[in-house]
Structure formats: structure tokens, C-alpha cells
Design a protein around this motif. Structure first.
Motif, PDB file in Angstrom:
ATOM      1  N   ASP A 199       0.426  -1.151   0.015  1.00 48.63           N
ATOM      2  CA  ASP A 199      -0.140  -0.235  -0.379  1.00 48.63           C
ATOM      3  C   ASP A 199       0.321   1.329   0.023  1.00 48.63           C
ATOM      4  O   ASP A 199       2.013   1.483   0.632  1.00 48.63           O
ATOM      5  CB  ASP A 199      -0.777   0.077   1.090  1.00 48.63           C
ATOM      6  CG  ASP A 199      -1.561   1.157   1.606  1.00 48.63           C
ATOM      7  OD1 ASP A 199      -1.645   1.518   0.813  1.00 48.63           O
ATOM      8  OD2 ASP A 199      -2.419   1.224   2.261  1.00 48.63           O
ATOM      9  N   PRO A 200       0.448   2.550  -0.960  1.00 50.49           N
ATOM     10  CA  PRO A 200       1.654   3.333  -1.178  1.00 50.49           C
ATOM     11  C   PRO A 200       1.762   4.159   0.582  1.00 50.49           C
ATOM     12  O   PRO A 200       2.418   4.888   0.541  1.00 50.49           O
ATOM     13  CB  PRO A 200       0.050   4.268  -2.006  1.00 50.49           C
ATOM     14  CG  PRO A 200      -0.168   3.457  -2.707  1.00 50.49           C
ATOM     15  CD  PRO A 200      -0.372   1.902  -1.627  1.00 50.49           C
ATOM     16  N   LYS A 201       0.777   4.362   1.073  1.00 45.90           N
ATOM     17  CA  LYS A 201       0.446   4.409   2.476  1.00 45.90           C
ATOM     18  C   LYS A 201       1.078   3.499   4.227  1.00 45.90           C
ATOM     19  O   LYS A 201       1.007   3.762   5.216  1.00 45.90           O
ATOM     20  CB  LYS A 201      -0.970   5.205   2.531  1.00 45.90           C
ATOM     21  CG  LYS A 201      -0.829   6.268   2.174  1.00 45.90           C
ATOM     22  CD  LYS A 201      -2.825   6.823   2.372  1.00 45.90           C
ATOM     23  CE  LYS A 201      -3.710   7.339   1.232  1.00 45.90           C
ATOM     24  NZ  LYS A 201      -4.726   7.421   1.945  1.00 45.90           N
ATOM     25  N   LEU A 202       1.612   2.298   3.353  1.00 46.01           N
ATOM     26  CA  LEU A 202       2.455   1.610   4.277  1.00 46.01           C
ATOM     27  C   LEU A 202       3.476   2.178   4.860  1.00 46.01           C
ATOM     28  O   LEU A 202       4.458   3.446   4.290  1.00 46.01           O
ATOM     29  CB  LEU A 202       2.396   0.333   3.804  1.00 46.01           C
ATOM     30  CG  LEU A 202       3.059  -1.089   4.399  1.00 46.01           C
ATOM     31  CD1 LEU A 202       1.552  -1.360   4.997  1.00 46.01           C
ATOM     32  CD2 LEU A 202       3.403  -2.115   3.857  1.00 46.01           C
ATOM     33  N   ASP A 203       3.419   1.910   6.652  1.00 44.72           N
ATOM     34  CA  ASP A 203       4.734   2.571   6.986  1.00 44.72           C
ATOM     35  C   ASP A 203       6.055   0.954   6.190  1.00 44.72           C
ATOM     36  O   ASP A 203       5.583   0.250   6.822  1.00 44.72           O
ATOM     37  CB  ASP A 203       4.792   2.014   7.880  1.00 44.72           C
ATOM     38  CG  ASP A 203       6.678   2.509   9.315  1.00 44.72           C
ATOM     39  OD1 ASP A 203       7.288   2.497   8.365  1.00 44.72           O
ATOM     40  OD2 ASP A 203       6.001   2.289  10.723  1.00 44.72           O
ATOM     41  N   PRO A 204       6.989   2.240   5.736  1.00 39.93           N
ATOM     42  CA  PRO A 204       8.044   1.273   4.859  1.00 39.93           C
ATOM     43  C   PRO A 204       8.303  -0.067   5.996  1.00 39.93           C
ATOM     44  O   PRO A 204       9.292  -0.572   5.338  1.00 39.93           O
ATOM     45  CB  PRO A 204       8.964   1.979   4.401  1.00 39.93           C
ATOM     46  CG  PRO A 204       8.681   3.143   5.399  1.00 39.93           C
ATOM     47  CD  PRO A 204       7.786   3.413   5.622  1.00 39.93           C
ATOM     48  N   LYS A 205       8.745  -0.059   7.421  1.00 43.54           N
ATOM     49  CA  LYS A 205       9.113  -0.306   8.200  1.00 43.54           C
ATOM     50  C   LYS A 205       7.797  -1.864   8.485  1.00 43.54           C
ATOM     51  O   LYS A 205       8.374  -2.977   9.128  1.00 43.54           O
ATOM     52  CB  LYS A 205       9.106  -0.134   9.812  1.00 43.54           C
ATOM     53  CG  LYS A 205      10.443   1.418   9.648  1.00 43.54           C
ATOM     54  CD  LYS A 205      10.819   1.862  10.929  1.00 43.54           C
ATOM     55  CE  LYS A 205      11.563   3.195  10.824  1.00 43.54           C
ATOM     56  NZ  LYS A 205      12.044   3.770  11.883  1.00 43.54           N
ATOM     57  N   THR A 206       6.817  -2.429   8.536  1.00 46.24           N
ATOM     58  CA  THR A 206       6.181  -3.010   8.364  1.00 46.24           C
ATOM     59  C   THR A 206       6.532  -4.158   6.985  1.00 46.24           C
ATOM     60  O   THR A 206       6.801  -3.878   6.027  1.00 46.24           O
ATOM     61  CB  THR A 206       4.832  -2.820   7.704  1.00 46.24           C
ATOM     62  OG1 THR A 206       3.839  -1.022   8.104  1.00 46.24           O
ATOM     63  CG2 THR A 206       3.839  -3.632   7.936  1.00 46.24           C
ATOM     64  N   PRO A 207       7.040  -5.081   7.886  1.00 45.93           N
ATOM     65  CA  PRO A 207       7.472  -6.454   6.730  1.00 45.93           C
ATOM     66  C   PRO A 207       6.030  -7.373   6.628  1.00 45.93           C
ATOM     67  O   PRO A 207       5.158  -7.167   7.161  1.00 45.93           O
ATOM     68  CB  PRO A 207       7.676  -6.992   8.265  1.00 45.93           C
ATOM     69  CG  PRO A 207       6.893  -6.801   9.687  1.00 45.93           C
ATOM     70  CD  PRO A 207       6.815  -5.933   9.531  1.00 45.93           C
ATOM     71  N   VAL A 208       6.550  -7.409   5.410  1.00 46.76           N
ATOM     72  CA  VAL A 208       5.280  -8.542   4.454  1.00 46.76           C
ATOM     73  C   VAL A 208       5.180  -9.657   5.639  1.00 46.76           C
ATOM     74  O   VAL A 208       5.657 -10.630   6.105  1.00 46.76           O
ATOM     75  CB  VAL A 208       5.628  -9.118   3.251  1.00 46.76           C
ATOM     76  CG1 VAL A 208       4.981  -9.652   3.039  1.00 46.76           C
ATOM     77  CG2 VAL A 208       5.736  -7.513   2.711  1.00 46.76           C
ATOM     78  N   PRO A 209       3.872 -10.312   6.219  1.00 48.81           N
ATOM     79  CA  PRO A 209       3.880 -11.105   7.169  1.00 48.81           C
ATOM     80  C   PRO A 209       4.001 -12.363   5.656  1.00 48.81           C
ATOM     81  O   PRO A 209       4.182 -12.094   4.923  1.00 48.81           O
ATOM     82  CB  PRO A 209       2.445 -11.710   7.323  1.00 48.81           C
ATOM     83  CG  PRO A 209       1.665 -10.099   6.904  1.00 48.81           C
ATOM     84  CD  PRO A 209       2.282  -9.332   5.708  1.00 48.81           C
ATOM     85  N   SER A 210       4.536 -13.554   6.933  1.00 48.85           N
ATOM     86  CA  SER A 210       4.958 -14.727   6.256  1.00 48.85           C
ATOM     87  C   SER A 210       3.356 -15.621   5.171  1.00 48.85           C
ATOM     88  O   SER A 210       3.926 -15.858   3.843  1.00 48.85           O
ATOM     89  CB  SER A 210       5.126 -15.898   6.792  1.00 48.85           C
ATOM     90  OG  SER A 210       4.392 -15.950   7.978  1.00 48.85           O
ATOM     91  N   TYR A 211       2.549 -15.360   5.854  1.00 46.38           N
ATOM     92  CA  TYR A 211       1.363 -15.681   4.772  1.00 46.38           C
ATOM     93  C   TYR A 211       1.276 -14.946   3.449  1.00 46.38           C
ATOM     94  O   TYR A 211       0.557 -15.343   2.652  1.00 46.38           O
ATOM     95  CB  TYR A 211       0.322 -16.131   5.545  1.00 46.38           C
ATOM     96  CG  TYR A 211      -0.404 -14.785   6.126  1.00 46.38           C
ATOM     97  CD1 TYR A 211      -1.000 -13.393   5.809  1.00 46.38           C
ATOM     98  CD2 TYR A 211       0.164 -14.347   7.333  1.00 46.38           C
ATOM     99  CE1 TYR A 211      -1.708 -12.564   5.609  1.00 46.38           C
ATOM    100  CE2 TYR A 211      -0.879 -13.363   8.156  1.00 46.38           C
ATOM    101  CZ  TYR A 211      -1.637 -12.140   7.384  1.00 46.38           C
ATOM    102  OH  TYR A 211      -2.179 -11.335   7.750  1.00 46.38           O
ATOM    103  N   VAL A 212       1.781 -13.823   2.761  1.00 40.37           N
ATOM    104  CA  VAL A 212       0.742 -13.495   2.071  1.00 40.37           C
ATOM    105  C   VAL A 212       2.081 -14.066   0.939  1.00 40.37           C
ATOM    106  O   VAL A 212       1.285 -13.921  -0.195  1.00 40.37           O
ATOM    107  CB  VAL A 212       1.078 -11.688   2.175  1.00 40.37           C
ATOM    108  CG1 VAL A 212       1.799 -11.500   0.716  1.00 40.37           C
ATOM    109  CG2 VAL A 212       0.863 -11.003   3.240  1.00 40.37           C
ATOM    110  N   PRO A 213       3.254 -14.298   0.748  1.00 44.32           N
ATOM    111  CA  PRO A 213       4.168 -14.530  -0.294  1.00 44.32           C
ATOM    112  C   PRO A 213       4.002 -16.113  -0.040  1.00 44.32           C
ATOM    113  O   PRO A 213       4.243 -16.230  -1.450  1.00 44.32           O
ATOM    114  CB  PRO A 213       5.744 -14.392  -0.181  1.00 44.32           C
ATOM    115  CG  PRO A 213       6.025 -13.879   1.160  1.00 44.32           C
ATOM    116  CD  PRO A 213       4.289 -13.477   1.702  1.00 44.32           C
ATOM    117  N   SER A 214       3.706 -17.210   0.523  1.00 46.08           N
ATOM    118  CA  SER A 214       3.467 -18.115   0.626  1.00 46.08           C
ATOM    119  C   SER A 214       1.982 -18.587   0.195  1.00 46.08           C
ATOM    120  O   SER A 214       1.181 -19.844   0.059  1.00 46.08           O
ATOM    121  CB  SER A 214       3.515 -19.189   1.664  1.00 46.08           C
ATOM    122  OG  SER A 214       2.860 -18.506   3.239  1.00 46.08           O
TER     123      SER A 214
END
Length: 221
Positions: A199-214
Motif C-alpha cells: 500500500d502506498p501509505k504503508l509504513d516502510p518499516k512494516t514487514p510482509v507477513p509470512s502468509y502473504v508471499p506463500s
């Protein structure tokens, strides 16, 4: 262990009955892997078929939407409903155009849906819907507040009258066509998730949860 099911006159598969599968586990595997259902109903002699998301909890299907939804408001009147889910697994290319087909798995559920009034069941149903779409997301998201719950109508459809139908395997040609020189076989198909887009408004420090790329719609067999 498969749980046998005795089909009703309305759910017994008569066209290509060898493709029918009469056990609850097989039907639930299709429902759990599917993403979108189509809800069929009739109002004032006019048929409607509406695509929507869904979730399963035990022996119940749940669908939800705005309390102002025409579909849900009509279902809440106790009219008959038909819910279908189809998974497309492959294109079956035969030697003759007539014998081309598709490999698929499908489930049809018939019945009458009822509105979920109990607040605890309503929240549990919404969780089932969320976890059906993306397991693990419910716990990491803000839970529905009272205003959102009031604005949401959840319907429960018991999975008591249903049928499952499936096709697998290679093309089946007429015997005289096997000598026709053209490629024949199956083109497998599957839903594959792409790379996550922040999301363009996402805090850049927020990691992508493991369940998303998998992420995958495939249910372990």
C-alpha cells in the motif's frame, strides 16, 4: 475417512453419473479451496445468480454483505437458494473438437439460508470468511466494531443437500480418431499469487507477513 452421502432426487447426478462423488470430505475439499461462489435465487419469477465470497465452518456455509444487499434481504425471506462452487483444473484437448473438455471439481448446495442473529456466531462466521480468503489475516487485522457488525448481514446455509461432480484425466476420443495426427492432452491450470504490492501509505518499516508471499488456494489432499 470419507463420509458417504445419500443424494436426494434433486442432487443425484444424472448426466455423466460416473463423475459424481458422494462423500462429504470431497465436497468440503472443493468448498475449502474455492474462492468465489455463485448464489442463485428467484424473486418475482426473475432468476438471479450473484457471485460472492463465502466461508465454511463445520457443516455450514456463510455468506455476508451489506444489510442493504438485495440478495441477502431476499434470502432472509426464506426463499430457496442454490449455491455453486467450481474449480477449473485443466483444459482437455482431444483429437476431435466434439470431445474437447475440461477437468474440474464442482459442488452444488441447495437449501434455505437464515440470518445469523447471535453476535458470537456472527463474529465466528466473519472470522471463517476472513480465514477462508487468507488464513492468518484475522488475528493481524482490526476486528469488526459494533457499527460495522450492525451494517453487515450474515447468512447461514446448512450443507445438508448437496452434490459434487468432478472430471480428471486425459481426453477420451472416438476410437477412429486416435490415428488423427494432432496433439492431444491436458493443459493444467491453477491460481497462482503474484508478488505482494505494498500500500502506498504503508509504513516502510512494516514487514510482509509470512502468509502473504506463500499464499495459495490449493488445499492439501
Amino acid at each position: 475417512m470419507a463420509e458417504p452421502y445419500s443424494p436426494t432426487a434433486r442432487t443425484r447426478v444424472t448426466r455423466e453419473p460416473e463423475r459424481a462423488v458422494y462423500d462429504r470430505a470431497a465436497a468440503y475439499q472443493v468448498l475449502d479451496e474455492g474462492f468465489i461462489c455463485h448464489v442463485g435465487f428467484v424473486v418475482d419469477n426473475q432468476p438471479f445468480v450473484i457471485p460472492t465470497g463465502y466461508g465454511r465452518s463445520g457443516d455450514n456455509l456463510y455468506i455476508h454483505g451489506s444489510a442493504a444487499s438485495r440478495m441477502l434481504r431476499n434470502l432472509d425471506q426464506g426463499i430457496a437458494v442454490c449455491v455453486t462452487v467450481t474449480l477449473l483444473d485443466g483444459l482437455v484437448l482431444a483429437r476431435s473438437i466434439f470431445n474437447h473438455s475440461m477437468n474440474y471439481r464442482s459442488v452444488v448446495v441447495l437449501g434455505t439460508a437464515v440470518a445469523v442473529e447471535d453476535s458470537a456466531e456472527k463474529l465466528q462466521a466473519l472470522r471463517a470468511l476472513s480465514e477462508h480468503i487468507l488464513p492468518g489475516r484475522w488475528e493481524e487485522s482490526r476486528q469488526p466494531n459494533e457499527r460495522e457488525l450492525k451494517a453487515t448481514l450474515v447468512m447461514r446455509l446448512p450443507i445438508t443437500e448437496y452434490s459434487a461432480k468432478m472430471r480428471t484425466g486425459p481426453p477420451i476420443d472416438n476410437e477412429e480418431d486416435y490415428s488423427f495426427l494432432t496433439w492431444a492432452g491436458v493443459v493444467p491450470l491453477q491460481m497462482v499469487a503474484g508478488s505482494p504490492i505494498n500500500d502506498p501509505k504503508l509504513d516502510p518499516k512494516t514487514p510482509v507477513p509470512s502468509y502473504v508471499p506463500s499464499y495459495s488456494r490449493t488445499v492439501a489432499k
